[in-house]
Each structure stands twice: as C-alpha cells, then as structure tokens.
Design a protein around this motif. Structure first.
Motif, PDB file in Angstrom:
ATOM      1  N   GLY A   1      88.516  51.501  -0.838  1.00 31.45           N
ATOM      2  CA  GLY A   1      88.189  51.089  -2.198  1.00 31.45           C
ATOM      3  C   GLY A   1      89.363  50.499  -2.956  1.00 31.45           C
ATOM      4  N   LEU A   2      89.107  50.178  -4.225  1.00 32.33           N
ATOM      5  CA  LEU A   2      90.135  49.558  -5.053  1.00 32.33           C
ATOM      6  C   LEU A   2      91.374  50.430  -5.166  1.00 32.33           C
ATOM      7  N   LEU A   3      91.165  51.732  -5.369  1.00 26.14           N
ATOM      8  CA  LEU A   3      92.297  52.650  -5.445  1.00 26.14           C
ATOM      9  C   LEU A   3      92.811  53.019  -4.063  1.00 26.14           C
ATOM     10  N   GLY A   4      91.880  53.280  -3.139  1.00 31.59           N
ATOM     11  CA  GLY A   4      92.268  53.745  -1.819  1.00 31.59           C
ATOM     12  C   GLY A   4      93.260  52.847  -1.120  1.00 31.59           C
ATOM     13  N   ARG A   5      93.108  51.532  -1.278  1.00 29.53           N
ATOM     14  CA  ARG A   5      94.016  50.601  -0.593  1.00 29.53           C
ATOM     15  C   ARG A   5      95.451  50.781  -1.067  1.00 29.53           C
ATOM     16  N   PHE A   6      95.626  51.066  -2.378  1.00 25.30           N
ATOM     17  CA  PHE A   6      96.971  51.291  -2.897  1.00 25.30           C
ATOM     18  C   PHE A   6      97.543  52.615  -2.397  1.00 25.30           C
ATOM     19  N   VAL A   7      96.705  53.637  -2.330  1.00 18.71           N
ATOM     20  CA  VAL A   7      97.170  54.939  -1.842  1.00 18.71           C
ATOM     21  C   VAL A   7      97.540  54.850  -0.369  1.00 18.71           C
ATOM     22  N   VAL A   8      96.721  54.190   0.419  1.00 19.94           N
ATOM     23  CA  VAL A   8      97.033  54.022   1.842  1.00 19.94           C
ATOM     24  C   VAL A   8      98.362  53.286   2.009  1.00 19.94           C
ATOM     25  N   ASP A   9      98.561  52.204   1.277  1.00 20.06           N
ATOM     26  CA  ASP A   9      99.820  51.455   1.380  1.00 20.06           C
ATOM     27  C   ASP A   9     101.014  52.322   0.998  1.00 20.06           C
ATOM     28  N   GLU A  10     100.855  53.120  -0.077  1.00 18.73           N
ATOM     29  CA  GLU A  10     101.944  54.004  -0.502  1.00 18.73           C
ATOM     30  C   GLU A  10     102.296  54.999   0.595  1.00 18.73           C
ATOM     31  N   LEU A  11     101.293  55.583   1.215  1.00 17.52           N
ATOM     32  CA  LEU A  11     101.557  56.553   2.280  1.00 17.52           C
ATOM     33  C   LEU A  11     102.208  55.893   3.493  1.00 17.52           C
TER      34      LEU A  11
ATOM     35  N   ALA B   1      94.028  50.013 -13.956  1.00 13.81           N
ATOM     36  CA  ALA B   1      94.088  48.577 -14.218  1.00 13.81           C
ATOM     37  C   ALA B   1      94.473  47.840 -12.937  1.00 13.81           C
ATOM     38  N   TYR B   2      93.486  47.663 -12.059  1.00 15.00           N
ATOM     39  CA  TYR B   2      93.712  46.925 -10.821  1.00 15.00           C
ATOM     40  C   TYR B   2      94.003  45.455 -11.130  1.00 15.00           C
ATOM     41  N   PRO B   3      94.634  44.733 -10.228  1.00 20.30           N
ATOM     42  CA  PRO B   3      94.849  43.295 -10.456  1.00 20.30           C
ATOM     43  C   PRO B   3      93.552  42.550 -10.763  1.00 20.30           C
ATOM     44  N   GLU B   4      92.443  42.959 -10.146  1.00 20.19           N
ATOM     45  CA  GLU B   4      91.152  42.312 -10.388  1.00 20.19           C
ATOM     46  C   GLU B   4      90.634  42.534 -11.804  1.00 20.19           C
TER      47      GLU B   4
ATOM     48  N   ALA C   1      81.065  43.076 -20.366  1.00 17.43           N
ATOM     49  CA  ALA C   1      81.623  42.850 -19.033  1.00 17.43           C
ATOM     50  C   ALA C   1      80.522  42.826 -17.977  1.00 17.43           C
ATOM     51  N   PRO C   2      80.820  42.196 -16.834  1.00 15.61           N
ATOM     52  CA  PRO C   2      82.082  41.489 -16.584  1.00 15.61           C
ATOM     53  C   PRO C   2      82.101  40.111 -17.220  1.00 15.61           C
ATOM     54  N   ALA C   3      83.051  39.871 -18.095  1.00 17.28           N
ATOM     55  CA  ALA C   3      83.126  38.611 -18.830  1.00 17.28           C
ATOM     56  C   ALA C   3      83.739  37.498 -17.998  1.00 17.28           C
ATOM     57  N   VAL C   4      84.652  37.852 -17.108  1.00 16.87           N
ATOM     58  CA  VAL C   4      85.351  36.839 -16.316  1.00 16.87           C
ATOM     59  C   VAL C   4      85.349  37.196 -14.829  1.00 16.87           C
ATOM     60  N   GLY C   5      84.308  37.911 -14.403  1.00 12.75           N
ATOM     61  CA  GLY C   5      84.148  38.176 -12.974  1.00 12.75           C
ATOM     62  C   GLY C   5      84.867  39.384 -12.429  1.00 12.75           C
ATOM     63  N   GLY C   6      85.327  40.262 -13.298  1.00 14.92           N
ATOM     64  CA  GLY C   6      85.976  41.470 -12.813  1.00 14.92           C
ATOM     65  C   GLY C   6      84.987  42.425 -12.177  1.00 14.92           C
ATOM     66  N   PRO C   7      85.474  43.442 -11.443  1.00 15.09           N
ATOM     67  CA  PRO C   7      84.577  44.378 -10.767  1.00 15.09           C
ATOM     68  C   PRO C   7      83.835  45.318 -11.708  1.00 15.09           C
ATOM     69  N   SER C   8      84.326  45.472 -12.934  1.00 16.23           N
ATOM     70  CA  SER C   8      83.657  46.332 -13.912  1.00 16.23           C
ATOM     71  C   SER C   8      84.197  45.979 -15.296  1.00 16.23           C
ATOM     72  N   THR C   9      83.736  46.736 -16.295  1.00 16.45           N
ATOM     73  CA  THR C   9      84.235  46.514 -17.647  1.00 16.45           C
ATOM     74  C   THR C   9      85.674  47.004 -17.794  1.00 16.45           C
TER      75      THR C   9
END
Length: 305
Positions: A11-21, A171-174, A191-199
């Motif tokens: 997921g959006l968060l999981g990818r950052f956690v995996v990279d950190e580990l 606050a993901y890059p997306e 939202a999504p006003a400009v195509g983000g994954p959520s509000t």
C-alpha cells in the motif's frame, strides 16, 4: 538479520515502511492483497484469511501491522469493521500462535475523535492533547482503531510487547496536489480535485505527517527495547499543521473557549504546532519529525507569511 512481516506492504504506507526496513538491513516479507514493487518475498492474500496469515507468520521475528481500510471514504462501516477489526484479531492471534513477541499496530489520531465531521466529531477537551485525553471516536474507521488498540492491549497482557502508532493524515507524494487544491479554495474543496487517491485529510487543523517520517517511526517502534507484556502508544505528526491560521487561533475560531489551552508556551514556541503532544514520542521512541509540507503552500491566500 531478523525477518519482519509487514501487512499492507503493497500500500501507500507499506512501500515506505518496506524501503525503510530494507535500507536498515532487515529481511522483509510482505503481506497484501496485491504484491508491491519491492523485491521481497510476498504473501498475496486478505488479512482476514486466517490460514494465509498463519502461513505468513512462519519464521517471523516481529510484525508491523498496517493492512486496513484506510479511512471512512474507502469502505462502508461493515467492511471497515470486518477488515480492520477482524483482520487485526487475525494478525495478533496468528502472531501469538507462532510465538512472535513484538507487534507494532498502525492506529490513528482518529481515536481521539477530532478528524472527520462525518463522524459527528466532538471537539477536544484540551490542547495539547496527550495520552491521558479520553478517546472520543464516533465514525466506523475511528472506532475500528479503538478496538484495534483494545486488541493490542489484550495481547500485551498475554505476554507480547506491543506498540500502537496513532498517526495523523499521511501526506504521500500522490496527495500533494490535493493539499494545494484545498489550500487554494478551502470552502469549495471536494476531493479528489486533482486526481489524488483520496481527500486531503488531517481534520479541522489540517494535520499531516510525511510518509518517510512515519516509516522511520515504525522502524523505531520495532527496535524499541521493551519488556514482555508491555504496551505503549504514541501520537505522531509533523511539527506543524497545514492550516493557514496558528493552531490556537484556529481552535478558538471554531470552538470559542470550549477547548482548554493547558500549555500556551507549547504554541508560543511553535504557533503552528499540532493539536497533539509529541513529547512522549520524542522521549520514549526517539521520534522527531524531519519533514513537513508547508513549503507547498507558500504564497497562497492565507499563507503569504
């Protein structure tokens, strides 16, 4: 190096956690409904699938559990309860069965009840809001996180060391475009006003945390020395909000004097400090946020200074 199971790793968060580990030398197994891009071992299944979760726990040292319906806009109440509560039970139950002694649970600041108006949001009793503040969850997502923390405490009393991270809106890059769109026209923003994954989230005070900071907090929670049977939780946020007004001014405009300002110096030192008291995270977890996104809003109406 110890093998860590990360639920929601794709997921959006999981990818950052995996990279950190991975950057810190950990062996990672990912668990998600779809495999992510990281070159790790993946278990592809739903977190409510008890047998799949049991198999994924084999040979694991610790679990970082973040698989969930991420907000009230991502599923109806029944779905949120099934995935977030039953899924969390399934994870803790399987971890205990495999003798795993450390689980880090991704909770939310929503447990305090001050995040979404759709949940009939009650104002906080005081600020800065700390761990002694009562939990005032009113919407299905927030309630699911309260129940998740209850499960976390229960399994700590059974012998695990467990941590709950009460994160604000990530606050993901997306999400950067949505954050800017809201700041430009807060009254009419939908939202999504400009195509983000959520509000763009963060509640009335527009809290946020950078995904890199939150991923580091998960690693620190994994590495924190703890006794068997110990439970702890932490509010996590950037050091500043994304609101145009200083925090106290915004609270008083919305709630008058109903919210007690217990430590005015906290906001004198940092006028845009979050509602949440981050002292415990700093002193116990060693977490100090390094990033914020206020620079995205410089020069917009209300953000000239």
């Amino acid at each position: 190096m110890s093998r860590i199971l990360v639920t929601g790793a794709g997921g959006l968060l999981g990818r950052f956690v995996v990279d950190e580990l991975l950057q810190h030398g950990y062996d990672v197994r990912g668990f998600d409904r779809q495999a992510g891009k990281a070159d790790i071992e993946w278990t592809v299944a739903d977190v409510t699938d008890a047998e799949a979760v049991r198999r994924a726990m084999q040979g694991i040292y610790a679990v970082l559990h973040m698989a969930a319906v991420p907000n009230i806009w991502s599923g109806d109440g029944a779905t949120i309860m099934r995935v977030n509560v039953q899924g969390t039970y399934t994870v803790f139950n399987a971890a205990e069965a495999e003798g795993i002694r450390r689980v880090v649970f991704c909770s939310s600041d929503s447990v305090a009840g001050y995040t979404v108006r759709e949940g009939k949001m009650p104002p906080p009793l005081y600020a800065p809001l700390d761990l002694d503040h009562p939990l005032q969850a009113t919407d299905p997502y927030a309630v699911s996180k309260v129940l998740g923390e209850d499960l976390a405490r229960a399994y700590s009393m059974r012998g695990m060391s467990v941590l709950a991270l009460r994160t604000v809106f990530v606050a993901y890059p997306e999400m950067e475009g949505e954050i800017v769109a809201r700041a430009k026209d807060p009254t009419n923003y939908t939202a999504p006003a400009v195509g983000g994954p959520s509000t763009a989230g963060g509640g009335p005070l527009h809290h946020h945390i950078d995904a890199r900071d939150l991923a580091r907090a998960f690693r620190l929670a994994l590495e924190l020395p703890m006794q068997a049977g110990e439970f702890d939780c932490f509010y996590l946020s950037s050091s500043v909000t994304l609101a145009p007004e200083p925090t106290i001014d915004r609270i008083k405009r919305m709630h008058g004097h109903a919210v007690e300002i217990r430590d005015p110096d906290y906001y004198c030192r940092n006028p845009f400090a979050p509602l949440y008291d981050l002292t415990h995270a700093k002193e116990r977890l060693g977490f100090v946020p390094e990033y914020d996104l206020r620079h995205l809003l410089t020069g917009l109406p209300g953000f000239e200074n």
